[in-house]
Design a protein around this motif. Structure first.
Motif, PDB file in Angstrom:
ATOM      1  N   VAL A 194      44.680  36.994  39.969  1.00 51.54           N
ATOM      2  CA  VAL A 194      43.881  37.996  39.276  1.00 51.54           C
ATOM      3  C   VAL A 194      44.810  38.883  38.445  1.00 51.54           C
ATOM      4  O   VAL A 194      45.650  39.605  38.998  1.00 51.54           O
ATOM      5  CB  VAL A 194      43.058  38.865  40.249  1.00 51.54           C
ATOM      6  CG1 VAL A 194      42.155  39.818  39.469  1.00 51.54           C
ATOM      7  CG2 VAL A 194      42.235  37.990  41.192  1.00 51.54           C
ATOM      8  N   VAL A 195      44.655  38.805  37.128  1.00 51.25           N
ATOM      9  CA  VAL A 195      45.407  39.649  36.211  1.00 51.25           C
ATOM     10  C   VAL A 195      44.617  40.945  36.055  1.00 51.25           C
ATOM     11  O   VAL A 195      43.566  40.961  35.415  1.00 51.25           O
ATOM     12  CB  VAL A 195      45.610  38.952  34.848  1.00 51.25           C
ATOM     13  CG1 VAL A 195      46.332  39.882  33.878  1.00 51.25           C
ATOM     14  CG2 VAL A 195      46.373  37.642  35.014  1.00 51.25           C
ATOM     15  N   ILE A 196      45.125  42.007  36.676  1.00 51.73           N
ATOM     16  CA  ILE A 196      44.478  43.307  36.598  1.00 51.73           C
ATOM     17  C   ILE A 196      45.038  44.018  35.374  1.00 51.73           C
ATOM     18  O   ILE A 196      46.254  44.121  35.208  1.00 51.73           O
ATOM     19  CB  ILE A 196      44.728  44.135  37.867  1.00 51.73           C
ATOM     20  CG1 ILE A 196      44.198  43.368  39.095  1.00 51.73           C
ATOM     21  CG2 ILE A 196      44.088  45.523  37.756  1.00 51.73           C
ATOM     22  CD1 ILE A 196      44.559  44.012  40.428  1.00 51.73           C
ATOM     23  N   HIS A 197      44.131  44.481  34.512  1.00 51.61           N
ATOM     24  CA  HIS A 197      44.582  45.064  33.249  1.00 51.61           C
ATOM     25  C   HIS A 197      43.658  46.184  32.807  1.00 51.61           C
ATOM     26  O   HIS A 197      42.527  46.315  33.278  1.00 51.61           O
ATOM     27  CB  HIS A 197      44.649  43.982  32.166  1.00 51.61           C
ATOM     28  CG  HIS A 197      43.311  43.367  31.916  1.00 51.61           C
ATOM     29  ND1 HIS A 197      42.420  43.876  31.004  1.00 51.61           N
ATOM     30  CD2 HIS A 197      42.696  42.316  32.509  1.00 51.61           C
ATOM     31  CE1 HIS A 197      41.319  43.147  31.033  1.00 51.61           C
ATOM     32  NE2 HIS A 197      41.454  42.195  31.939  1.00 51.61           N
ATOM     33  N   ARG A 198      44.193  46.989  31.892  1.00 45.45           N
ATOM     34  CA  ARG A 198      43.415  48.041  31.256  1.00 45.45           C
ATOM     35  C   ARG A 198      43.138  47.624  29.817  1.00 45.45           C
ATOM     36  O   ARG A 198      43.770  46.707  29.299  1.00 45.45           O
ATOM     37  CB  ARG A 198      44.199  49.363  31.291  1.00 45.45           C
ATOM     38  CG  ARG A 198      44.576  49.744  32.711  1.00 45.45           C
ATOM     39  CD  ARG A 198      45.265  51.075  32.842  1.00 45.45           C
ATOM     40  NE  ARG A 198      46.250  51.364  31.826  1.00 45.45           N
ATOM     41  CZ  ARG A 198      47.310  52.144  32.027  1.00 45.45           C
ATOM     42  NH1 ARG A 198      47.529  52.675  33.213  1.00 45.45           N
ATOM     43  NH2 ARG A 198      48.155  52.390  31.046  1.00 45.45           N
ATOM     44  N   LEU A 199      42.209  48.313  29.184  1.00 50.16           N
ATOM     45  CA  LEU A 199      41.850  47.964  27.802  1.00 50.16           C
ATOM     46  C   LEU A 199      42.936  48.311  26.788  1.00 50.16           C
ATOM     47  O   LEU A 199      42.870  47.874  25.646  1.00 50.16           O
ATOM     48  CB  LEU A 199      40.533  48.630  27.409  1.00 50.16           C
ATOM     49  CG  LEU A 199      39.300  48.040  28.098  1.00 50.16           C
ATOM     50  CD1 LEU A 199      38.048  48.816  27.693  1.00 50.16           C
ATOM     51  CD2 LEU A 199      39.145  46.563  27.768  1.00 50.16           C
ATOM     52  N   ASP A 200      43.969  49.042  27.222  1.00 50.93           N
ATOM     53  CA  ASP A 200      45.092  49.341  26.324  1.00 50.93           C
ATOM     54  C   ASP A 200      46.194  48.278  26.402  1.00 50.93           C
ATOM     55  O   ASP A 200      47.263  48.449  25.827  1.00 50.93           O
ATOM     56  CB  ASP A 200      45.664  50.731  26.603  1.00 50.93           C
ATOM     57  CG  ASP A 200      46.234  50.889  28.010  1.00 50.93           C
ATOM     58  OD1 ASP A 200      46.226  49.912  28.795  1.00 50.93           O
ATOM     59  OD2 ASP A 200      46.693  52.002  28.338  1.00 50.93           O
ATOM     60  N   GLY A 201      45.947  47.187  27.126  1.00 53.34           N
ATOM     61  CA  GLY A 201      46.921  46.101  27.208  1.00 53.34           C
ATOM     62  C   GLY A 201      47.942  46.249  28.320  1.00 53.34           C
ATOM     63  O   GLY A 201      48.843  45.423  28.446  1.00 53.34           O
ATOM     64  N   GLN A 202      47.795  47.258  29.144  1.00 55.74           N
ATOM     65  CA  GLN A 202      48.688  47.438  30.294  1.00 55.74           C
ATOM     66  C   GLN A 202      48.222  46.538  31.435  1.00 55.74           C
ATOM     67  O   GLN A 202      47.019  46.423  31.703  1.00 55.74           O
ATOM     68  CB  GLN A 202      48.678  48.898  30.752  1.00 55.74           C
ATOM     69  CG  GLN A 202      49.198  49.879  29.721  1.00 55.74           C
ATOM     70  CD  GLN A 202      50.700  49.858  29.630  1.00 55.74           C
ATOM     71  OE1 GLN A 202      51.411  49.915  30.624  1.00 55.74           O
ATOM     72  NE2 GLN A 202      51.205  49.760  28.404  1.00 55.74           N
ATOM     73  N   VAL A 203      49.190  45.914  32.108  1.00 54.62           N
ATOM     74  CA  VAL A 203      48.908  44.991  33.209  1.00 54.62           C
ATOM     75  C   VAL A 203      49.558  45.535  34.482  1.00 54.62           C
ATOM     76  O   VAL A 203      50.708  45.992  34.457  1.00 54.62           O
ATOM     77  CB  VAL A 203      49.450  43.581  32.885  1.00 54.62           C
ATOM     78  CG1 VAL A 203      49.384  42.666  34.093  1.00 54.62           C
ATOM     79  CG2 VAL A 203      48.674  42.979  31.724  1.00 54.62           C
TER      80      VAL A 203
ATOM     81  N   LEU B 132      40.684  41.131  35.630  1.00 54.96           N
ATOM     82  CA  LEU B 132      39.946  42.278  36.140  1.00 54.96           C
ATOM     83  C   LEU B 132      40.280  43.474  35.260  1.00 54.96           C
ATOM     84  O   LEU B 132      41.420  43.939  35.242  1.00 54.96           O
ATOM     85  CB  LEU B 132      40.317  42.578  37.596  1.00 54.96           C
ATOM     86  CG  LEU B 132      39.613  43.790  38.214  1.00 54.96           C
ATOM     87  CD1 LEU B 132      38.109  43.550  38.364  1.00 54.96           C
ATOM     88  CD2 LEU B 132      40.242  44.149  39.557  1.00 54.96           C
ATOM     89  N   THR B 133      39.281  43.953  34.503  1.00 57.74           N
ATOM     90  CA  THR B 133      39.452  45.127  33.656  1.00 57.74           C
ATOM     91  C   THR B 133      39.126  46.365  34.473  1.00 57.74           C
ATOM     92  O   THR B 133      38.055  46.438  35.087  1.00 57.74           O
ATOM     93  CB  THR B 133      38.516  45.057  32.437  1.00 57.74           C
ATOM     94  OG1 THR B 133      38.708  43.811  31.760  1.00 57.74           O
ATOM     95  CG2 THR B 133      38.799  46.200  31.471  1.00 57.74           C
ATOM     96  N   VAL B 134      40.070  47.318  34.485  1.00 59.76           N
ATOM     97  CA  VAL B 134      39.872  48.554  35.243  1.00 59.76           C
ATOM     98  C   VAL B 134      40.126  49.756  34.332  1.00 59.76           C
ATOM     99  O   VAL B 134      40.845  49.636  33.335  1.00 59.76           O
ATOM    100  CB  VAL B 134      40.790  48.613  36.485  1.00 59.76           C
ATOM    101  CG1 VAL B 134      40.471  47.500  37.463  1.00 59.76           C
ATOM    102  CG2 VAL B 134      42.261  48.592  36.094  1.00 59.76           C
ATOM    103  N   PRO B 135      39.570  50.911  34.679  1.00 58.71           N
ATOM    104  CA  PRO B 135      39.837  52.127  33.897  1.00 58.71           C
ATOM    105  C   PRO B 135      41.306  52.551  34.015  1.00 58.71           C
ATOM    106  O   PRO B 135      41.986  52.215  34.995  1.00 58.71           O
ATOM    107  CB  PRO B 135      38.930  53.179  34.539  1.00 58.71           C
ATOM    108  CG  PRO B 135      37.922  52.423  35.339  1.00 58.71           C
ATOM    109  CD  PRO B 135      38.576  51.138  35.734  1.00 58.71           C
TER     110      PRO B 135
END
Length: 149
Positions: free
Chosen positions: A13-22, A100-103
């Motif tokens: 699971v690649v957990i990431h934010r919408l700004d491209g941070q992983v 997985l996109t997270v805030p």
């Protein structure tokens, strides 16, 4: 009672934010092995999405976010250091990739048995830090699935 062998089917699971941070987490053993969340299914018919959510919660404490099955899978040789966890004769694992996109303000609480540190990195840097080639390649696929803001 002996512990059952791991099933050679896992999730990444690649957990990431919408700004491209992983999000990457560092294994406690061996130290220096940075990775995304990974883990085997617990039973033969466990749904992959359920395994992905379970592993994310166990390893990072994250229970929310938008989980997407990227419909990618990797088959790879098991690392010798973890071979003993699988039944005799099992040498390969099939890994299914999720995002997985997270805030941006998502809290991370590691399972100290497994991981000792975490960090957010720009996606290319995160891919470079991963010890696993399949994990690095999954992170490099992030722009196919996410429009960064």
């Amino acid at each position: 009672m002996t512990r059952p062998y791991k099933i050679p089917v896992s999730v990444l699971v690649v957990i990431h934010r919408l700004d491209g941070q992983v999000l990457l987490i560092e294994r406690t053993r061996p130290a220096g092995f940075w990775q995304s969340v990974t883990g085997a299914i617990d039973y033969d018919d466990e749904p992959l999405e359920a395994a992905a959510r379970r592993e994310v919660a166990e390893e990072t404490g994250i229970t929310g976010g938008e989980l997407v099955d990227w419909k990618l899978s990797n088959v790879y040789e098991l690392y010798p250091m973890w071979q003993h966890r699988y039944a005799p004769g099992v040498t390969r694992n099939t890994e299914h990739v999720f995002g997985l996109t997270v805030p941006a303000d998502t809290a991370v609480t590691l399972c100290p048995r497994e991981h000792g540190a975490w960090c957010w990195l720009p996606w290319r840097e995160a891919a470079d830090r991963c010890f696993s080639p399949s994990n690095a390649e999954a992170i490099l696929q992030l722009p196919r699935f996410v429009n960064f803001v």
